[in-house]
Design an enzyme around this catalytic site. Structure first.
Site, mmCIF file in Angstrom:
data_model
loop_
_atom_site.group_PDB
_atom_site.id
_atom_site.type_symbol
_atom_site.label_atom_id
_atom_site.label_comp_id
_atom_site.label_asym_id
_atom_site.label_seq_id
_atom_site.Cartn_x
_atom_site.Cartn_y
_atom_site.Cartn_z
ATOM 1 N N SER A 161 6.720 10.354 11.323
ATOM 2 C CA SER A 161 5.649 9.934 10.418
ATOM 3 C C SER A 161 6.117 10.021 8.967
ATOM 4 O O SER A 161 6.487 11.096 8.484
ATOM 5 C CB SER A 161 4.425 10.838 10.624
ATOM 6 O OG SER A 161 3.581 10.784 9.492
ATOM 7 N N ARG B 194 -6.312 2.569 18.140
ATOM 8 C CA ARG B 194 -5.862 1.165 18.125
ATOM 9 C C ARG B 194 -5.380 0.685 19.487
ATOM 10 O O ARG B 194 -5.275 -0.520 19.699
ATOM 11 C CB ARG B 194 -4.772 0.957 17.067
ATOM 12 C CG ARG B 194 -5.321 0.932 15.667
ATOM 13 C CD ARG B 194 -4.297 0.504 14.629
ATOM 14 N NE ARG B 194 -4.908 0.557 13.307
ATOM 15 C CZ ARG B 194 -4.258 0.768 12.172
ATOM 16 N NH1 ARG B 194 -2.949 0.924 12.191
ATOM 17 N NH2 ARG B 194 -4.901 0.796 11.026
ATOM 18 N N GLN C 66 4.227 9.730 6.474
ATOM 19 C CA GLN C 66 3.233 10.488 5.711
ATOM 20 C C GLN C 66 3.563 11.979 5.744
ATOM 21 O O GLN C 66 3.520 12.662 4.723
ATOM 22 C CB GLN C 66 1.844 10.256 6.292
ATOM 23 C CG GLN C 66 1.374 8.824 6.155
ATOM 24 C CD GLN C 66 -0.003 8.597 6.746
ATOM 25 O OE1 GLN C 66 -0.694 9.537 7.124
ATOM 26 N NE2 GLN C 66 -0.419 7.347 6.817
ATOM 27 N N LYS D 202 0.832 -1.202 0.000
ATOM 28 C CA LYS D 202 0.000 0.000 0.000
ATOM 29 C C LYS D 202 0.875 1.263 0.000
ATOM 30 O O LYS D 202 0.636 2.190 -0.778
ATOM 31 C CB LYS D 202 -0.850 -0.103 1.277
ATOM 32 C CG LYS D 202 -1.879 0.892 1.536
ATOM 33 C CD LYS D 202 -2.889 0.303 2.507
ATOM 34 C CE LYS D 202 -2.580 0.519 3.988
ATOM 35 N NZ LYS D 202 -2.705 1.916 4.413
ATOM 36 N N SER D 203 1.892 1.295 0.834
ATOM 37 C CA SER D 203 2.734 2.500 0.928
ATOM 38 C C SER D 203 3.412 2.791 -0.407
ATOM 39 O O SER D 203 3.466 3.936 -0.860
ATOM 40 C CB SER D 203 3.828 2.313 1.989
ATOM 41 O OG SER D 203 3.270 2.383 3.266
ATOM 42 N N ASP E 194 2.265 -0.183 12.074
ATOM 43 C CA ASP E 194 1.088 -0.878 11.538
ATOM 44 C C ASP E 194 0.975 -2.315 12.056
ATOM 45 O O ASP E 194 -0.067 -2.957 11.902
ATOM 46 C CB ASP E 194 1.142 -0.894 10.005
ATOM 47 C CG ASP E 194 0.956 0.500 9.425
ATOM 48 O OD1 ASP E 194 0.361 1.359 10.107
ATOM 49 O OD2 ASP E 194 1.422 0.735 8.295
HETATM 50 C C1 S3P Z 1 2.374 5.116 5.946
HETATM 51 C C2 S3P Z 1 2.927 5.559 7.103
HETATM 52 C C3 S3P Z 1 2.418 5.186 8.429
HETATM 53 C C4 S3P Z 1 1.476 3.999 8.378
HETATM 54 C C5 S3P Z 1 0.515 4.048 7.245
HETATM 55 C C6 S3P Z 1 1.240 4.173 5.918
HETATM 56 C C7 S3P Z 1 2.948 5.596 4.677
HETATM 57 O O1 S3P Z 1 1.768 6.299 8.971
HETATM 58 O O2 S3P Z 1 0.764 3.883 9.593
HETATM 59 O O3 S3P Z 1 -0.260 2.867 7.213
HETATM 60 O O4 S3P Z 1 2.711 4.966 3.622
HETATM 61 O O5 S3P Z 1 3.662 6.606 4.700
HETATM 62 P P1 S3P Z 1 2.615 7.426 9.761
HETATM 63 O O6 S3P Z 1 3.902 7.544 9.040
HETATM 64 O O7 S3P Z 1 1.831 8.687 9.692
HETATM 65 O O8 S3P Z 1 2.748 6.892 11.164
#
Ligand code: S3P
Length: 427
Positions: free
Chosen positions: A165, A345, A167, A26-27, A314
């Site tokens: 993070s 969670r 993201q 997914k990432s 995760d």
């Molecule tokens: C992700 C980063 C994680 C993870 C999410 C996917 C990504 O979140 O929990 O499922 O693809 O960058 P955070 O980096 O905000 O913790």
């Protein structure tokens, strides 16, 4: 799984055997689609069995004017984001945060919305990163809907992230690609590094040095052709299920083996599990290969805190199940971020553990847990895919005597074929 098991009612499996090909990571899939859109194309991304989150990113890109032609698992992207739009990110925080960064440097106005869970998640963090670069961003009391009024060029900034993070880091980097000069992003701890690896591979001047990522703009990724590897977070379900089972031997093939995603392998090895990984190829800049895990070992308790947490974020509900199979107490600390995922969670994991009979104590930023009785329970997932999968694994591995999952369909967010794979490996 005994013949009595169904997708919503799971009982311990007699044995776990097989080879699995997992859904695309997914990432990496989110990033491949977004970087492909910024490249202008033509870019081809092959995505096996995409979950709903990845489909949300696809839908948002189409809504802002990117052409995406699908042929089976292959998606051909052409054109850059070029239209103002209100986009639906569904359940996907990664879609909302990364895309906000991607459109920040374009002359577009985009409003990001999502489902009730996503509307409850914090967006002020990403908004303030983009504002620092000169973008106008409004949130709804710190949440979505969030509107980004992009502009070109942006200002280069030195960001210090409030949480480790990937993201937020990705959003800051994507905005930095539209700035004139160096944008640096300092994270308080290590995060997955797909953004840096993939963009460097696509010709963007970016590097990570310890906890600091630097990108020099203006920059645009080159068009590319990539097959997204299997999702190591989906593999985690089978790693834990097999690790806890007395008679298990599972291999996951063509899985992404990026070291920043394999902390669970190291953790399970620390607990005494037999696991082997073997890199066989590189896709884009991502190592890919097989993971084999065997059961039948007695596990040791383990504690998790500090910088390790972001790399296991995760996997923590699954790790809780592994911890609940051990007689000695294990502890998770510094995982407050779990409270702002698809659901809280910590609350959902602790409630589920208590329901299946584990000895569990909630902590503000984690939990303490050890083996209790093995009971049957109905699990409240709160629509969270990772909670559903973790407690299905608890039952398959015998940590619970049976579980009923209240919303089995929610696994489709990341792993649409989970129930079929479970049936396949448990015969
Ligand atoms: C992700 C980063 C994680 C993870 C999410 C996917 C990504 O979140 O929990 O499922 O693809 O960058 P955070 O980096 O905000 O913790």
């Amino acid at each position: 799984m005994t013949p009595a098991s169904t997708r919503s009612s799971i009982t311990p499996a007699a044995r776990l055997r097989g080879r699995l090909t997992l859904p695309a990571d997914k990432s990496i899939a989110h990033r491949a689609l977004i970087f492909g859109a910024l490249s202008g194309g033509p870019t081809m991304v092959t995505i096996r069995s995409p979950g709903l989150d990845v489909l949300s990113t696809l839908g948002c890109l189409r809504a802002v004017g990117v052409s995406i032609e699908q042929s089976g698992e292959r998606y051909l992207l052409s054109g850059r984001p070029s239209r103002d739009a209100v986009v639906d990110c569904g359940n996907s925080g990664t879609t909302m945060r990364l895309l906000a960064g991607a459109v920040a440097g374009l002359p577009l106005t985009v409003t990001f919305d999502g489902d009730a869970s996503l509307r409850a998640r914090p967006m002020e963090r990403v908004a303030s990163i983009l504002r620092a670069a000169g973008v106008e961003v409004t949130t709804t009391d710190g949440h979505g809907p969030m509107t980004v009024v992009g502009r070109d060029p942006l200002m280069p900034v030195r960001h210090v992230l409030p949480v480790a993070s990937a993201q937020l880091l990705g959003a800051a980097v994507l905005a930095g690609m539209s700035a004139q000069g160096e944008t640096t992003v300092e994270a308080p701890g290590p995060t997955r590094d797909h953004t840096e690896r993939m963009l460097a591979h696509l010709g963007v001047p970016i590097h990570r040095d310890g906890r600091v990522t630097t990108v020099t703009g203006p920059a645009r990724p080159l068009p590319f052709d990539m097959e997204v590897p299997g999702d190591p977070s989906a593999a985690s379900a089978w790693l834990v299920a097999a690790a806890l089972h007395a008679d298990a031997d599972l291999t996951m093939v063509a899985v992404g083996l990026n070291p920043t995603r394999l902390a669970l392998v190291g953790l399970l090895q620390r607990m005494g599990v037999e696991i082997a990984t073997r890199v066989s190829e590189v896709s884009g800049a991502e190592p890919v290969g097989d993971i084999t895990v065997r059961g039948g070992r007695a596990l040791r308790a383990v504690n998790i805190s500090g910088g390790e947490v972001a790399q296991l974020i995760d996997e923590l509900p699954l790790i809780a199940i592994a911890m609940a199979s051990v007689g000695d107490t294990s502890e998770v600390r510094d995982a407050g971020e779990l409270r702002v995922k698809e659901t809280d969670r910590i609350a959902a994991t602790v409630a589920g553990l208590a329901a299946i009979g584990a000895e569990v104590e909630p902590l503000p930023d984690g939990w303490r847990v050890r083996r209790g009785t093995s009971q049957s329970a109905r699990i409240a997932t709160h629509g969270d895919h990772r909670i559903a999968i973790a407690f299905a694994v608890a039952a398959v591995a015998g940590v619970a005597s049976a579980v009923e999952i209240d919303d089995p369909d929610c696994v489709a967010v990341s792993y649409p074929g989970f129930w079929e794979d479970l049936a396949a490996v448990s015969g």
